[in-house]
Write a protein that holds these residues in place. Sequence first.
Motif, PDB file in Angstrom:
ATOM      1  N   ASP A  52      -8.511   1.912  20.402  1.00  0.00           N
ATOM      2  CA  ASP A  52      -9.558   1.525  21.341  1.00  0.00           C
ATOM      3  C   ASP A  52     -10.910   2.154  21.022  1.00  0.00           C
ATOM      4  O   ASP A  52     -11.933   1.704  21.497  1.00  0.00           O
ATOM      5  N   TYR A  55     -14.833   5.030  24.481  1.00  0.00           N
ATOM      6  CA  TYR A  55     -15.102   4.334  25.736  1.00  0.00           C
ATOM      7  C   TYR A  55     -15.660   5.350  26.726  1.00  0.00           C
ATOM      8  O   TYR A  55     -15.599   6.552  26.496  1.00  0.00           O
ATOM      9  N   ASN A  71     -12.446  -0.637  32.206  1.00  0.00           N
ATOM     10  CA  ASN A  71     -13.683  -1.133  31.619  1.00  0.00           C
ATOM     11  C   ASN A  71     -13.957  -2.490  32.274  1.00  0.00           C
ATOM     12  O   ASN A  71     -13.457  -3.514  31.834  1.00  0.00           O
TER      13      ASN A  71
END
Length: 270
Positions: A52, A55, A71
Amino acid sequence: MVDGVCNCNSIGSSVSVNCETLTSKCLLMKAEMTNTKSGRREKPKDAFQDTDGLYDPECENNGVFKAKQCNGTTCWCVNTAGVRRTDKHDTDLKCNQLVRTMWIIIEMKHTERKTPLNAESLTKFLKDTITSRYMLDGRYITSVVYENPSVTIDLKQNSSEKSSGDVDIADVAYYFEKDVKGDSIFLNTLNMSIDNEALTFENVMVYYVDEVPPEFSMKSLTAGVIAVIVIIVLAVVAGIIGLVLSRRRKGKYVKAEMKEMNEMHRGLNA
């Protein structure tokens, strides 16, 4: 300075942190996202090994990751290292607990050297660096294995072993990875040298083992993994078909041989 201890506010969260120890990975990621958004710091695209990447995390007041991260309308559960351990769902997802990462495996390769590395010297250097630079208790560095040119470092720290004052192995791995990649969080960069020759690493990969197994479904498998599974299945099917055809050909050969033998016997009798 508060009671003789240096404190500062973490960018992006305004949480007060102790300047004299490692800042939690969650607060670091949040600060880095803030810097990236403001354009003050461009991050290398290969800074992280998890699928990922970077973030903007939700952190507890003590700096640890919240078990549920989102998100927009997409949410997932993470471990204490902030790495996703479930499939992605909508906002109704329930993450009952923040699962502890008890074992972190760091794998990397050193670049070509003029002089060969001594395994004992390398092990001592890495252990001393991790304990002094990142303030991790040496008992959590369970092994350093060197097989030229690969180096593997094992960090283990379960819930029962870690005390409130201990540095978390997830934070250490994060600092170390960024140091090795030349993107140090510290003002002073990590200069590694053994036997008067610079030591540089590449192909850094970090693996996480949690106290509770992750909850991924087949849907989350990458295309590469699915392709490997398909190839294996096709190979097995092809092997079975080949075996069946081989036996059929063998059976036909035996029948033909028996027919020829019978004709020979009839000829001799005649």
